[in-house]
Design a protein around this motif. Structure first.
Motif, PDB file in Angstrom:
ATOM      1  N   LEU A  86     -17.619  12.492 -58.777  1.00 32.87           N
ATOM      2  CA  LEU A  86     -17.730  13.829 -58.101  1.00 32.87           C
ATOM      3  C   LEU A  86     -17.639  15.047 -59.146  1.00 32.87           C
ATOM      4  N   ALA A  87     -17.020  14.970 -60.242  1.00 33.53           N
ATOM      5  CA  ALA A  87     -17.208  16.056 -61.058  1.00 33.53           C
ATOM      6  C   ALA A  87     -18.267  16.162 -61.658  1.00 33.53           C
ATOM      7  N   ASP A  88     -18.791  14.793 -62.167  1.00 37.54           N
ATOM      8  CA  ASP A  88     -20.263  14.731 -62.872  1.00 37.54           C
ATOM      9  C   ASP A  88     -21.393  15.103 -62.014  1.00 37.54           C
ATOM     10  N   TRP A  89     -21.306  14.724 -60.918  1.00 35.07           N
ATOM     11  CA  TRP A  89     -22.459  14.878 -59.858  1.00 35.07           C
ATOM     12  C   TRP A  89     -22.558  16.544 -59.535  1.00 35.07           C
ATOM     13  N   THR A  90     -21.321  16.874 -59.293  1.00 35.16           N
ATOM     14  CA  THR A  90     -21.430  18.300 -58.808  1.00 35.16           C
ATOM     15  C   THR A  90     -21.803  19.378 -60.146  1.00 35.16           C
ATOM     16  N   ASP A  91     -21.241  18.984 -61.285  1.00 36.60           N
ATOM     17  CA  ASP A  91     -21.819  19.723 -62.376  1.00 36.60           C
ATOM     18  C   ASP A  91     -23.468  19.816 -62.476  1.00 36.60           C
ATOM     19  N   ARG A  92     -23.799  18.651 -62.553  1.00 37.28           N
ATOM     20  CA  ARG A  92     -25.155  18.294 -62.781  1.00 37.28           C
ATOM     21  C   ARG A  92     -25.950  18.805 -61.782  1.00 37.28           C
ATOM     22  N   GLU A  93     -25.698  18.528 -60.528  1.00 34.25           N
ATOM     23  CA  GLU A  93     -26.525  18.831 -59.263  1.00 34.25           C
ATOM     24  C   GLU A  93     -26.398  19.990 -58.660  1.00 34.25           C
TER      25      GLU A  93
END
Length: 108
Positions: free
Chosen positions: A47-54
């Motif tokens: 979740l943290a990686d995806w929301t940062d990137r996307e």
């Protein structure tokens, strides 16, 4: 035709879309349950990686076209600086305390 954010039925989902469109990372994270999870196109994501990137690093933005399931399912035109615009689906699980414990997104 899009639905104004203020007219979205579910308060947690309304706050989610508002935080995304305002690029409000802190407000966004406050909406999520501590153990929240998410999936993109059927694949579990960090979740943290995806929301940062996307969302946050790429200036994500949602234009909601339709809602169903009491406002917990959306069809939206989602855009960001990385991929441009795409038609997407979003579904949300909201806990009894009003926090989002899971969301799933993918291309519509």
């Amino acid at each position: 035709m899009t639905i104004q954010i203020t007219r979205l039925s579910d308060p947690a989902v309304r706050a989610f879309v508002t935080a995304v469109n305002n690029h409000d990372r802190e407000g966004f994270m406050a909406l999520l349950a501590p153990d929240a999870t998410m999936a993109d196109d059927g694949t579990e994501r960090d979740l943290a990686d995806w929301t940062d990137r996307e969302i946050f690093s790429s200036r994500g933005h949602m234009e909601v076209e339709n809602e169903s399931d009491g406002g917990r399912r959306l069809i939206a035109r989602y855009s960001n600086d990385t991929y441009g615009e795409m038609r997407t689906t979003w579904s949300f699980t909201v806990d009894d305390d009003g926090r989002i414990s899971r969301f799933e997104t993918g291309q519509a």
